[in-house]
Design a protein around this motif. Structure first.
Motif, short mmCIF file in Angstrom:
data_model
loop_
_atom_site.label_atom_id
_atom_site.label_comp_id
_atom_site.label_asym_id
_atom_site.label_seq_id
_atom_site.Cartn_x
_atom_site.Cartn_y
_atom_site.Cartn_z
N LYS A 1 -3.87 -6.46 -2.76
CA LYS A 1 -4.51 -7.48 -1.92
C LYS A 1 -4.93 -8.63 -2.81
CE LYS A 1 -8.21 -8.12 1.47
NZ LYS A 1 -9.35 -7.46 2.18
N LYS A 2 -4.47 -9.82 -2.44
CA LYS A 2 -4.78 -10.99 -3.25
C LYS A 2 -4.93 -12.19 -2.33
CE LYS A 2 -3.14 -13.52 -7.32
NZ LYS A 2 -2.07 -13.64 -8.33
N GLY B 1 -2.14 -15.23 1.61
CA GLY B 1 -2.45 -14.29 0.54
C GLY B 1 -1.33 -13.27 0.41
N GLN B 2 -1.63 -12.17 -0.27
CA GLN B 2 -0.68 -11.07 -0.43
C GLN B 2 -1.37 -9.78 -0.02
OE1 GLN B 2 1.43 -10.94 -4.21
NE2 GLN B 2 1.01 -13.12 -4.56
N PHE B 3 -0.68 -9.01 0.81
CA PHE B 3 -1.28 -7.75 1.23
C PHE B 3 -0.17 -6.71 1.44
CE2 PHE B 3 -2.64 -4.58 4.29
CZ PHE B 3 -3.88 -4.20 3.78
N HIS C 1 -0.49 -6.76 6.99
CA HIS C 1 -1.18 -7.91 7.58
C HIS C 1 -0.11 -8.83 8.15
CE1 HIS C 1 -3.53 -11.66 7.82
NE2 HIS C 1 -4.62 -10.87 7.80
N THR C 2 -0.34 -9.30 9.36
CA THR C 2 0.70 -10.08 10.04
C THR C 2 1.01 -11.37 9.32
OG1 THR C 2 -1.02 -11.05 11.44
CG2 THR C 2 0.17 -9.13 12.31
N GLU D 1 7.57 -8.99 1.33
CA GLU D 1 8.38 -8.06 0.54
C GLU D 1 7.78 -7.87 -0.85
OE1 GLU D 1 12.93 -7.77 -1.29
OE2 GLU D 1 12.51 -9.09 0.43
N LEU D 2 7.34 -8.97 -1.48
CA LEU D 2 6.76 -8.89 -2.82
C LEU D 2 5.48 -8.07 -2.80
CD1 LEU D 2 6.60 -9.68 -5.79
CD2 LEU D 2 5.46 -11.81 -5.08
N ALA D 3 4.66 -8.24 -1.79
CA ALA D 3 3.39 -7.50 -1.71
C ALA D 3 3.64 -6.01 -1.60
CB ALA D 3 2.57 -8.00 -0.52
N PHE D 4 4.60 -5.59 -0.78
CA PHE D 4 4.86 -4.16 -0.63
C PHE D 4 5.57 -3.59 -1.85
CE2 PHE D 4 3.71 -4.63 3.82
CZ PHE D 4 3.04 -3.44 4.04
N ARG D 5 6.37 -4.37 -2.52
CA ARG D 5 6.97 -3.89 -3.78
C ARG D 5 5.88 -3.64 -4.81
NH1 ARG D 5 12.54 -5.98 -6.53
NH2 ARG D 5 12.45 -4.68 -8.42
#
Length: 675
Positions: A477-478, A484-486, A551-552, A557-561
């Motif tokens: 989470k960022k 952001g990234q989640f 998060h919608t 893709e980067l966050a889940f990687r």
């Protein structure tokens, strides 16, 4: 010489000198050249003045590191010499050249205890189907009986060894010989032809018995001679020499002569044997399938003439001739050169059977059989597989491109050399036939191409795995303004059986993680597995994605990687990781006299014996099968050679991964973490 050949119509015949290192092959070649008048003085290998062994590497080790080529004319017959290195790491350089010869002379020393050293050469010649004879060199140092040496050699030869001479002794020194075919006795005279003397009365009975035994061996392949012997009739000289010539040329018998290259004893007798008993080049052409074509046996770089292809021209060859390379593509022969050691002599054409160096034929490779007609092919002679490796890096980055170019040239001219990029460790590996071979290549790389490299043993491709499973959440989470990234995942990690590899599954229900991002989670997990807690790639694990959230707006893709990598990294640390080392299946071929020492060495290297069996077709040789950690193989080849008079060889292939624990594992992990 070319004019003489055109007048007599005799093709050039090629004689290969083979045998163990230190037997005096290059010295014998030097003596033959000097006796035939091809060189003004006889040089010395020890002094570095011989025609052969002219490279700095050969001069430095006082032994051959590459094939030596020379040519001479003797009593109206033309010959070429192929002097092959004897050390196992260098011998393959001459493999194709020896295969192109008409006759091989196996050079050995007179000590029966060292007779085992000659077996690899004899077996190789039998595989090639190449007629051969034996020359016992350094006869001045002989202390035992020649008969004892012959009896030690016979089990190593598939063909009967036929003694052509018996020695004349004064006290313990051999001062001459009796020629069993001529029924004449000769006394050695240094620097001169042997002097004919009266048959010593003490040898008359032995000469008669040994000659009759020689005739019996010849009669095994000549019914007319057998009939004469049964009728107690002695054959005339024409029949005896005719049988010697035919049976030697047809590879039915292996004649044995003796002498001394340095003492100039027996060299003229050997040359006379070559005149009468070396087969016609037509037999070698038929054996190779070269007909009237040329057989390219070596490529060389580093000469002022540029890239050279050494070939035997069975049908003769002219400058500018249209040829076909091994793939059938047309190529025009450039300049032609006669060869004498490292010296080249320009010529417009070479006669049938001669060896020539050809320029400007860049598409012709070693092993190509080339023709002037629209046909070509490559030889099927097996090449040795490089089994030793060094990891090399240039000392200066600017040399990287030059290193690649230099290695390409070195590999092209050395059939026992290869290089590649290791997929597991990403190191550049130089592969050869022994540590001695690789050290010579590194010296040549620096001298010839001015590329200095650092070399070290290749890194061992250790792996790690886990002992137990774990469930782990990974959340990324960022928030830094804007989107952001989640990413949030839950994974279950479990060990798998050894060698079963990695498997990924998902049990996501209810859309906890959208399907398009599940591959990104797997990618992140694989990222984490590239370097586990112990510092090595992780293998043999099963990972199941069981839950998560998104998060919608901020999920991607980067966050889940990233979340997958975080979860896997933390899970692996909690799963009791352990180290795995690669274990190789090792096959060792060695004389039986060294087997017990080798099995003890295997045990000392953490090896596991699998079995010992006789080496098929070999005399008192064994094949030893074992499992050994790859970490123990560096330097093992040198150790084997030390235990077996330089004869034992081994091959190793990856077999499985095995757990490594204790202080050995601790040291490996400590080194990896420090790196």
């Amino acid at each position: 010489m070319a004019a003489l050949l055109q007048e007599t119509g005799k093709p050039v015949r090629v004689v290969a000198l083979v045998g163990p290192a230190g037997a005096g092959k290059t010295s014998l070649a030097e003596a033959m050249l000097f006796t035939a008048g091809a060189i003004p003085r006889q040089g010395s290998v020890e002094a570095g003045t011989s025609v052969g062994d002219a490279s700095p590497e050969a001069r430095g080790r006082r032994g051959s590191t590459e094939v030596n080529l020379a040519r001479f004319d003797y009593l109206g017959d033309a010959f070429a010499i192929v002097d092959a290195p004897g050390a196992p790491g260098f011998a393959p350089d001459a493999l194709l050249a020896v295969a192109a010869a008409d006759l091989a002379i196996v050079v050995i020393d007179p000590d029966p205890a060292r007779a085992a050293l000659v077996e690899p050469a004899l077996r190789q010649l039998e595989t090639l189907g190449l007629p051969h004879a034996i020359f016992v060199n350094k006869i001045e140092s002989a202390r035992g009986r020649i008969r004892d040496l012959l009896e030690a050699l016979q089990p190593m030869s598939a063909k009967p060894i036929l003694a052509r001479q018996i020695p004349i002794r004064e006290s313990e020194t051999i001062t001459g010989f009796v020629d069993l075919a001529l029924e004449r006795a000769f006394h050695y005279r240094p620097g001169k032809a042997s002097e004919r003397i009266e048959m010593p009365s003490a040898l008359a009975e032995r000469e008669s018995a040994e000659r009759f035994h020689m005739l019996e061996q010849l009669a095994d392949h000549d019914d007319a001679l057998l009939e004469k012997l049964l009728m107690d009739e002695m054959p005339d000289a024409a029949m005896v020499f005719g049988d010697l010539s035919r049976e030697t040329g047809e590879n039915l018998v292996v004649p044995l002569l003796f002498g001394s290259a340095l003492g100039d004893h027996g060299v003229r007798r050997l040359l006379k044997m070559l005149r009468h008993e070396t087969p016609s080049p037509a037999a070698a052409a038929a054996r190779l399938g070269a007909d009237e074509g040329a057989f390219a046996f070596k490529v060389a770089h580093g000469n002022a003439a540029g890239r050279l292809v050494y070939a035997r021209a069975f049908g003769g060859l002219a400058e500018g001739a249209e040829l076909r390379d091994g793939a059938g593509n047309p190529v025009r022969a450039g300049g032609l050169f006669h060869v004498l050691g490292d010296k080249l002599g320009k010529t417009a054409s070479v006669p049938a059977g001669a060896i020539a160096a050809i320029t400007k034929v860049d598409t012709i490779a070693a092993g190509d059989i080339v023709f002037t007609a629209c046909r070509a092919r490559r030889t099927q002679i097996a090449r040795p597989a490089p089994g030793h490796a060094l990891a090399i890096t240039t000392r200066e980055r600017k040399d990287d491109v030059r290193l690649s170019t230099a290695l390409h040239k070195l590999v092209e001219e050395d059939v026992g050399l290869a290089w590649d990029q290791d997929a597991a460790t990403h190191e550049m590996l130089l592969r050869g036939l022994s540590d001695e071979h690789l050290n010579m290549v590194l010296a040549r790389l620096k001298r010839r191409y001015s590329v200095a490299v650092d070399a070290q043993p290749p890194r061992i491709p250790y792996r790690e795995s886990i002992r137990r499973g774990a469930t782990q959440r990974g959340r990324h989470k960022k928030q830094s303004g804007g989107h952001g990234q989640f990413g949030d995942v839950v994974i279950e990690v479990a060990p798998r059986g050894r060698g079963e590899g990695f498997v990924f599954n998902d049990r996501i229900t209810g859309g906890a993680i959208p399907k398009q991002w599940i591959p990104a989670v797997e990618a992140g997990i694989r990222d984490a597995m590239e370097r586990g807690p112990l510092g090595f790639p992780v293998v043999d694990v099963a990972v199941t994605l069981t839950d998560g959230s998104y998060h919608t707006v901020d999920s991607s893709e980067l966050a889940f990687r990233t979340a997958g990598r975080i979860a896997m990294t933390e899970a692996l640390a909690a799963c009791t990781p352990h180290l795995l080392e690669p274990v190789a299946r090792v096959t060792i071929e060695a004389p039986g006299s060294a087997t017990s020492r080798i099995t003890s060495s295997i045990a000392s290297h953490r090896g596991q014996m699998l079995g010992i069996s006789p080496r098929e077709g070999w005399s008192r040789w064994d094949v030893i099968e074992a499992l050994m950690p790859e970490a123990e193989l560096h330097g093992f080849g040198a150790e084997l050679r030390a235990m077996s008079q330089g004869l034992a060889t081994f091959t190793a292939t990856f077999d499985h991964l095995a757990e490594l624990s204790g202080t050995l594992a601790d040291a490996v992990v400590k080194q990896a973490l420090a790196a």
